[in-house]
Design a protein around this motif. Structure first.
Motif, short mmCIF file in Angstrom:
data_model
loop_
_atom_site.label_atom_id
_atom_site.label_comp_id
_atom_site.label_asym_id
_atom_site.label_seq_id
_atom_site.Cartn_x
_atom_site.Cartn_y
_atom_site.Cartn_z
N UNK A 186 -7.99 39.91 28.45
CA UNK A 186 -6.91 39.73 27.49
C UNK A 186 -5.54 39.94 28.12
N UNK A 187 -5.52 40.31 29.40
CA UNK A 187 -4.23 40.46 30.09
C UNK A 187 -4.46 40.39 31.60
N UNK A 188 -3.37 40.58 32.34
CA UNK A 188 -3.43 40.55 33.79
C UNK A 188 -3.32 41.99 34.32
N UNK B 46 3.78 42.98 33.83
CA UNK B 46 4.10 41.77 33.07
C UNK B 46 5.29 41.01 33.65
N UNK B 47 6.22 41.73 34.27
CA UNK B 47 7.42 41.06 34.80
C UNK B 47 7.24 40.71 36.28
N UNK C 241 8.32 31.82 40.13
CA UNK C 241 7.52 30.96 39.24
C UNK C 241 6.03 31.26 39.34
N UNK D 265 4.76 33.88 38.43
CA UNK D 265 4.44 34.51 37.15
C UNK D 265 3.95 33.46 36.16
N UNK D 266 4.64 32.34 36.08
CA UNK D 266 4.26 31.28 35.15
C UNK D 266 2.98 30.57 35.62
N UNK D 267 2.86 30.37 36.93
CA UNK D 267 1.64 29.74 37.44
C UNK D 267 0.42 30.61 37.13
N UNK E 179 0.17 32.80 34.66
CA UNK E 179 -0.05 32.75 33.21
C UNK E 179 -0.84 31.49 32.86
N UNK E 180 -0.45 30.38 33.49
CA UNK E 180 -1.14 29.10 33.24
C UNK E 180 -2.57 29.16 33.75
N UNK F 259 -4.42 31.85 34.05
CA UNK F 259 -5.14 32.74 33.13
C UNK F 259 -5.51 32.00 31.85
N UNK F 260 -4.53 31.26 31.29
CA UNK F 260 -4.78 30.51 30.06
C UNK F 260 -5.91 29.51 30.27
N UNK G 260 -9.48 29.45 28.35
CA UNK G 260 -9.95 28.28 27.59
C UNK G 260 -11.35 27.86 28.04
#
Lengths: 193, 193
Positions: free
Chosen positions: A83-85, A89-90, A163, A165-167, A169-170, A172-173, A177
């Protein structure tokens, strides 16, 4: 042509290594049982191991990795909670690794593509797989991109190392899924230009 | 068939509204100049406005929004730096909105799809557009999903509202890739099942 070292002989390591080979590079694979004196460290070093295993590799090869390009492919998912990393978070796994590997050139990549889509070079068998790369070192990003030319993977510059961080997050998502069976492990996110 | 209210008449509001119309719902559009007594609040309310504009809508329609499904589509990008988000790193726009709209049912969605891909229902003119929805309210997610059946958009359950953090990271990454002209505003991320 480059010498590329891949730490990790799992699905990701093999699929990434095969792409560097397909593009004409020489690839050296390192498993957990490989004696240190048999390890060849190339100009590009891919850490295709789970995030918790990265730190000891960086420590064991601290001298050898100086000046090298390190490619971090990890998705630091908390597999207890799913449910998280496990990184702040930052921050990101890449940013945490960069703090340790200060004398190397860090590139984030391959974490938004499932192993099957790297092996077949297609997402869901129908759309060219795109590898997203993030780094503060433009030259390192260029070298990795050029080393993959001819692999049949598309490579896209995703910006600075921030970026990652965003990679992640993607990544993980996408994993969440697939784990929930909303997508398959051969599918996921395709990039359209 | 649902009554759907769309706050915002921009590209996103129009494209989202058209999809709800295509699926047979009645859509009420609300612009910034619409007098409050002419606003019809449906069962589903889409806030298709920039993140900084959300709070005042929630305040102005606090009574009317009670019990309704609110769909947050925002990407809270810091447009000054274009290098981070304006929400706390361990939170999301959706989580911040949920704190204010405690009596509504919050759904995150439509933030990973550019307006053009919603309008044409295809990413880069070739792959069906998928809307990713995250919410802690399973029933609300189901109602939004069913209201879009027949729109020609694919809809995928992306999990709990906590996944809005990852959806917003992905939305931000997609925007940054388009702003850097690495992808076009008609392309971006496609989902393969």
């Amino acid at each position: 042509m480059m010498n590329v070292t891949i730490f990790g002989k799992g699905n990701m390591g093999q699929a990434i290594g095969k792409n560097f080979e397909d593009a004409g590079n020489t690839v050296h694979y390192v498993g957990s049982a490989t004696p240190k004196n048999e390890v060849t460290i190339g100009e590009i070093v891919v850490l295709a191991v789970p995030y918790p295993a990265v730190s000891s590799i960086l420590a064991n090869f601290a001298e050898e990795l100086k000046g090298k390009i390190i490619v971090d492919i990890t998705n630091p998912v908390n597999f207890d909670t799913f449910d998280d990393l496990v990184v702040p978070a930052d921050s990101s796994a890449a940013a945490e690794i960069a703090k340790q590997a200060t004398d190397s050139k860090l590139v984030k990549g391959f974490n938004t593509t499932f192993a099957a889509t790297l092996a077949t070079k297609k997402v869901a068998g129908q759309h060219q797989t795109t590898v997203l790369l993030a780094s503060d070192d433009q030259e390192a990003k260029k070298i990795v991109t050029e080393a993959l030319a001819g692999s049949d993977l598309a490579v896209l510059d995703a910006g600075s190392l921030k970026r990652a961080r965003e990679l992640e997050a993607m990544g993980f998502l996408q994993i969440s899924l697939a784990a929930a069976e909303k997508i398959s492990w051969t599918g996921g996110f395709g990039v359209f230009h």
